[in-house]
Scaffold this motif. Structure first.
Motif, mmCIF file in Angstrom:
data_model
loop_
_atom_site.group_PDB
_atom_site.id
_atom_site.type_symbol
_atom_site.label_atom_id
_atom_site.label_comp_id
_atom_site.label_asym_id
_atom_site.label_seq_id
_atom_site.Cartn_x
_atom_site.Cartn_y
_atom_site.Cartn_z
ATOM 1 N N PHE A 87 0.668 -1.440 0.042
ATOM 2 C CA PHE A 87 -0.093 -0.027 -0.127
ATOM 3 C C PHE A 87 1.024 1.223 -0.120
ATOM 4 O O PHE A 87 1.839 1.264 0.771
ATOM 5 C CB PHE A 87 -0.948 0.033 1.163
ATOM 6 N N VAL A 88 0.471 2.352 -0.885
ATOM 7 C CA VAL A 88 1.195 3.472 -0.791
ATOM 8 C C VAL A 88 0.047 4.562 -0.676
ATOM 9 O O VAL A 88 -1.067 4.745 -1.257
ATOM 10 C CB VAL A 88 1.807 3.815 -2.035
ATOM 11 N N LEU A 89 0.351 5.291 0.308
ATOM 12 C CA LEU A 89 -0.438 6.851 0.438
ATOM 13 C C LEU A 89 0.329 7.885 0.399
ATOM 14 O O LEU A 89 1.471 7.901 0.995
ATOM 15 C CB LEU A 89 -1.363 6.609 1.827
ATOM 16 N N GLY A 90 -0.187 8.856 -0.298
ATOM 17 C CA GLY A 90 0.537 10.006 -0.264
ATOM 18 C C GLY A 90 -0.246 11.483 -0.671
ATOM 19 O O GLY A 90 -1.602 11.398 -0.666
ATOM 20 N N GLY A 91 0.571 12.560 -0.599
ATOM 21 C CA GLY A 91 -0.194 13.691 -0.875
ATOM 22 C C GLY A 91 0.839 14.842 -1.576
ATOM 23 O O GLY A 91 1.910 14.536 -1.430
#
Length: 93
Positions: free
Chosen positions: A28-32
């Protein structure tokens, strides 16, 4: 991981983007991120295996077009070339 992009096109003004992504459990990758004077970006990605990923991104516009748009959605299907499978048949991965 952080990345930055500087984009210049002859018909548009230069644009700089800073994106920070956090990976969890190699799947999983979460970013902003922030696009200078233009918008805010949120993104997520799921790595199904070492070759395929699916991603989603939402861009919220802070620029002039923001008065006419509530943002944009992007879906992506990613395929990583060059990964060698240790299998007899390509169907077995």
């Amino acid at each position: 991981a952080a990345s930055d992009v500087y984009k210049r096109q002859t018909t548009l003004k230069p644009q700089a983007t800073l994106i920070i992504n956090v990976r969890y459990l190699d799947s999983f990758v979460l970013g902003g991120g922030y696009r200078l004077n233009e918008g805010i970006i949120a993104n997520a990605e799921y790595h199904m295996n070492q070759q395929f990923s699916i991603g989603y991104s939402y861009d919220y516009s802070l620029g002039d077009i923001g008065a006419f748009s509530s943002g944009s959605h992007e879906l992506g299907l990613l395929y990583y070339f060059g990964y060698k499978l240790n299998t007899i048949s390509p169907r077995d991965f």
